[in-house]
Write a protein that holds these residues in place. Structure first.
Motif, PDB file in Angstrom:
ATOM      1  N   GLY B 146     -11.187  -8.105 -26.805  1.00 51.66           N
ATOM      2  CA  GLY B 146     -11.291  -7.474 -28.127  1.00 51.66           C
ATOM      3  C   GLY B 146     -11.036  -8.473 -29.246  1.00 51.66           C
ATOM      4  N   ARG B 149     -14.025 -10.783 -29.655  1.00 47.23           N
ATOM      5  CA  ARG B 149     -15.088 -10.088 -30.371  1.00 47.23           C
ATOM      6  C   ARG B 149     -14.815 -10.083 -31.875  1.00 47.23           C
ATOM      7  N   THR B 170     -19.676  -3.714 -28.685  1.00 48.92           N
ATOM      8  CA  THR B 170     -18.464  -3.301 -27.962  1.00 48.92           C
ATOM      9  C   THR B 170     -18.659  -3.213 -26.456  1.00 48.92           C
ATOM     10  N   LEU B 173     -15.678  -3.726 -23.766  1.00 47.56           N
ATOM     11  CA  LEU B 173     -14.344  -3.583 -24.360  1.00 47.56           C
ATOM     12  C   LEU B 173     -13.703  -2.258 -23.940  1.00 47.56           C
ATOM     13  N   ALA B 177      -9.831  -1.129 -28.025  1.00 51.64           N
ATOM     14  CA  ALA B 177     -10.444  -2.289 -28.676  1.00 51.64           C
ATOM     15  C   ALA B 177     -11.728  -1.884 -29.401  1.00 51.64           C
ATOM     16  N   ARG B 178     -12.468  -0.938 -28.809  1.00 51.81           N
ATOM     17  CA  ARG B 178     -13.702  -0.474 -29.453  1.00 51.81           C
ATOM     18  C   ARG B 178     -13.377   0.195 -30.779  1.00 51.81           C
ATOM     19  N   LEU B 181     -12.528  -2.220 -33.448  1.00 48.51           N
ATOM     20  CA  LEU B 181     -13.738  -2.909 -33.895  1.00 48.51           C
ATOM     21  C   LEU B 181     -14.581  -2.022 -34.813  1.00 48.51           C
TER      22      LEU B 181
END
Lengths: 276, 314
Positions: B146, B149, B170, B173, B177-178, B181
Motif C-alpha cells: 500500500g 502504491r 488497487t 492491495l 490499503a485500498r 488509496l
C-alpha cells in the motif's frame, strides 16, 4: 490555467532537432545513478580497479621475471610489466563498462521497470541510453585514474603522455558500454546474457594483452586485429609507451564506430520496447 | 492549438482508435472523450484493451489507426510535451527499490527537468499527501504494498500533472490499503485533477468514476455513469440463490419464469428483479428450497455480465 514547470520545459524543446528522441537531460539519469551509487554500490568500483592491479603484480612481476624484456619497436624494449600494464588498464575499462551496461541494464530493463518509468516522463530514449552509457564511462574514468595513480609512481607508465591512458580508457569504456547496452537491449533471456561472460574472458586472454600478437600465425592475427579489445589495448599501449603513430587514429575510429552504432541501435530498441 | 483552446473542449478525445499486434486486435476502433476535472474509468476484464488504450493516451504506444488528441495534441507528434502533462501510475510499481522514498521522488522530478529547489519543496507536500513523512529516509524495498502504491502516486504528482493515469491502482492491495488509496484519489479529484482509471473491480469503478466505459475484447460495450449503467442494464436488486451445483441448471427454466432475467453461473443463479424479497418468497413458495440465498443491490458486475455474458473477475 497556469502551465506547470514540467510542461514549460518540455515545450521549450518543441521543434528542435531530435525532439521525441532526446530531451537533453541525460544528466538526470547520471544523477539518479550517482544517488544510487552513494547508497552502497561503491564496493563494485573498488574491486573494479584492484583487479588489474592484482594482475599486474602477479603477471608483471611474477611472470615478468621469467620473460625478460619485450620488443615493442625498433630499438625499443620494455619490461614485461610495462608491456602488460596498459593492456590491463584497457581490459579493466572494458570489463567495467560491460558490467555496467549488460547485467545492470538487463535488470533495469526486464525487472525493475526503470526504463519504463523514465520513458513515461518527458525524457526520450536517447536520454536514457546516453545517461546509462555515460555512467559506465564515469566508472571507466574512476577505474583508470585509480589504476594510473598506483602504477605511475612505480615507473611502469612514464611521462606526461602516460596520462593520456586515462582519456583513452574512457573512450574504450564508451565504446564497450555502447555495444554492451545495444546487446542487452535486444537480449531476451538470462542465457543470452551469459554469453557476455563467455566472450569476455577469451577476449582478454587472446587479444594480445599478455604477449605480442607476433607469435600468432597471420590468419589468427587478422582475426584478433578485427576484434575491439585489441584496438583498445593498442590505444593505451601506444600512448603510454610513447609510440605515437597514425595507426592510433584508426584504433580510435574503430571505437567511434562502436559508440555511434551502439547509441543508434540502443535508442531505436528502447523506443521499440517502451514507446511502440 | 493553444492550452486555452484545449481547456474549452474535452481533454482527451478518441475516434475510431485501433491497435493491432499482428493478427491480434487489442483495441478495436473505439470512440470516447474525457472532460476536464472528470474521473473517467475503463472497466473490463484482463485483456479487454484498457491498458493498451491508456498507453496510447500516455504517448508510449503508437496506434494502428484512428484519431486521438490529448490536450489538443497528437501523442505521436508531441510525445514529450504530452507526457509532461501526465502523471502515470503503472500497473506494476516501478520505483527504484535501492533508493529511499525521498530520493525516488527527487530523481523522478529531475527526469522532467525540474529544478532541485522546486523538487525539494514539492517533496514535503507529496510526503504529507502520501502519508509517508516518517518513511522519507527508508529504502523502498522495505515498504508495504500500500505504501509503495501511494509513493508511486506521489511520484506521478511531482510534475503537477493535469491528468493522473492509474492502471489498476488497487490490484493486490488489502481492503484497508485500498480505502486509504481511494481517499487520496478523492482528494486529488477535489483539487481538480482529471483522473483516468482502469480497473476490473466494479466496486472501485463505482467508488471513483464519474463516468466510465465498459470494455471487452477491444470494444466499448457501454458508456455512462456507474448509476446510469446499472439503471440501463440491470434491475435495482439481485437475488443470489444456490441449490448445489447440479441443480442450479436443472431449476433454471422454473426460475426464469419468475423474474425479468436470470444468469446461471457454475456455483449460483442470479435472479434480477426490482423487489427481490418478494421474489425469494415466490421461489420458496414454488417448493424450490435454496441452500443459501442473498438479496443485494445491483452492481457493475451485473452490468458486465449482462453485456458480455461473462463475469469480470474469473
Amino acid at each position: 490555467m497556469s502551465v506547470s514547470d514540467a510542461v514549460r520545459i518540455a515545450e521549450n524543446l518543441k521543434g528542435r532537432i531530435g525532439e521525441g528522441t532526446y530531451s537533453r537531460r541525460a544528466r538526470a539519469i547520471l544523477e539518479h545513478r550517482r544517488i544510487a551509487f552513494k547508497q552502497g554500490h561503491w564496493i563494485v568500483v573498488f574491486t573494479g580497479f584492484t583487479e588489474p592491479v592484482l594482475y599486474l603484480f602477479s603477471f608483471g612481476y611474477g611472470v615478468g621475471k621469467l620473460v625478460g624484456k619485450i620488443q615493442v619497436g625498433p630499438n625499443h624494449w620494455v619490461t614485461y610489466a610495462q608491456f602488460i600494464a596498459p593492456a590491463l588498464l584497457a581490459t579493466s575499462a572494458m570489463n567495467g563498462a560491460i558490467y555496467d551496461s549488460t547485467w545492470n541494464v538487463f535488470f533495469r530493463l526486464k525487472w525493475d521497470g526503470t526504463y519504463k518509468a523514465m520513458l513515461a516522463t518527458s525524457l526520450g530514449p536517447l536520454d536514457v541510453a546516453l545517461g546509462e552509457i555515460g555512467w559506465a564511462l564515469i566508472r571507466g574514468l574512476i577505474y583508470a585514474t585509480g589504476f594510473t595513480a598506483i602504477v605511475m609512481p612505480l615507473g611502469i607508465i612514464k611521462g606526461w603522455y602516460g596520462l593520456l591512458a586515462i582519456p583513452a580508457a574512457v573512450i574504450i569504456a564508451f565504446g564497450f558500454a555502447s555495444i554492451g547496452m545495444l546487446y542487452t537491449s535486444y537480449a531476451k533471456s538470462f542465457q543470452q546474457m551469459d554469453w557476455v561472460n563467455i566472450v569476455m574472458l577469451p577476449l582478454f586472454l587472446f587479444s594480445g594483452a599478455l604477449y605480442p600478437l607476433s607469435i600468432y600465425p597471420a590468419w589468427l592475427r587478422m582475426i584478433i586485429e578485427a576484434l575491439p579489445l585489441w584496438h583498445g589495448i593498442q590505444i593505451v599501449r601506444e600512448l603510454s609507451l610513447g609510440i605515437i603513430h597514425w595507426s592510433l587514429l584508426g584504433h580510435i575510429a574503430y571505437f567511434f564506430v562502436m559508440i555511434v552504432t551502439g547509441l543508434f541501435f540502443t535508442t531505436r530498441r528502447l523506443r521499440a520496447l517502451f514507446m511502440r | 492549438m493553444s492550452v486555452k483552446d484545449a481547456s474549452q473542449g474535452p481533454l482527451i478525445s478518441a475516434k475510431g482508435l485501433r491497435k493491432e499486434y499482428g493478427a491480434f486486435t487489442a483495441v478495436d476502433g473505439i470512440d470516447f472523450h474525457v472532460n476536464k476535472g472528470e474521473s473517467f474509468g475503463f472497466l473490463g476484464p484482463n485483456g479487454a484493451g484498457k491498458s493498451t488504450t491508456m498507453r496510447i493516451i500516455a504517448a508510449t504506444l503508437t496506434r494502428t489507426a484512428g484519431e486521438i488528441t490529448v490536450l489538443g495534441k497528437d501523442p505521436e507528434k508531441s510525445g514529450p510535451e504530452i507526457r509532461a502533462h501526465l502523471g502515470v501510475v503503472p500497473q506494476q510499481d516501478n520505483l527504484d527499490n535501492s533508493l529511499t522514498v525521498e530520493d525516488n521522488l527527487y530523481v523522478y522530478g529531475r527526469y522532467f527537468g525540474l529544478s532541485k529547489k522546486y523538487i525539494r519543496t514539492k517533496i514535503e507536500e507529496l510526503l504529507t499527501f502520501a502519508q509517508l513523512e516518517e518513511k522519507r529516509g527508508v529504502k523502498v524495498e522495505a515498504l508495504s504494498g500500500g505504501m509503495k502504491r501511494r509513493l508511486t502516486i506521489a511520484r506521478a504528482l511531482v510534475s503537477e500533472p493535469e491528468i493522473l493515469m492509474l492502471d489498476e491502482p488497487t490490484t493486490g492491495l488489502d481492503p484497508q490499503a485500498r480505502h486509504i488509496l481511494w481517499d487520496r484519489l478523492f482528494r486529488l479529484k477535489e483539487q481538480g485533477v482529471t483522473l483516468l482509471i482502469t480497473t476490473h473491480y466494479m466496486d472501485e469503478a463505482e467508488q471513483l468514476c464519474d463516468r466510465l466505459i465498459v470494455m471487452d475484447k477491444g470494444k466499448i460495450m457501454a458508456e455512462d455513469s456507474p448509476a446510469g449503467l446499472i439503471k440501463k442494464y440491470s434491475t435495482k436488486e439481485v437475488l443470489e440463490v444456490r441449490f448445489g451445483s447440479d441443480r442450479n441448471a436443472q431449476y433454471s427454466d422454473q426460475l426464469r419464469a419468475m423474474c425479468e432475467r436470470i444468469e446461471v453461473l457454475p456455483d449460483r443463479v442470479l435472479m434480477y428483479s426490482d423487489d427481490c424479497e418478494e421474489l425469494l418468497h415466490q421461489v420458496v413458495l414454488a417448493g424450490l428450497a435454496p441452500t443459501t440465498s442473498l438479496v443485494r443491490r445491483s452492481s457493475l458486475e451485473d452490468v458486465f455480465l449482462r453485456l458480455t455474458g461473462r463475469t469480470l473477475v474469473e
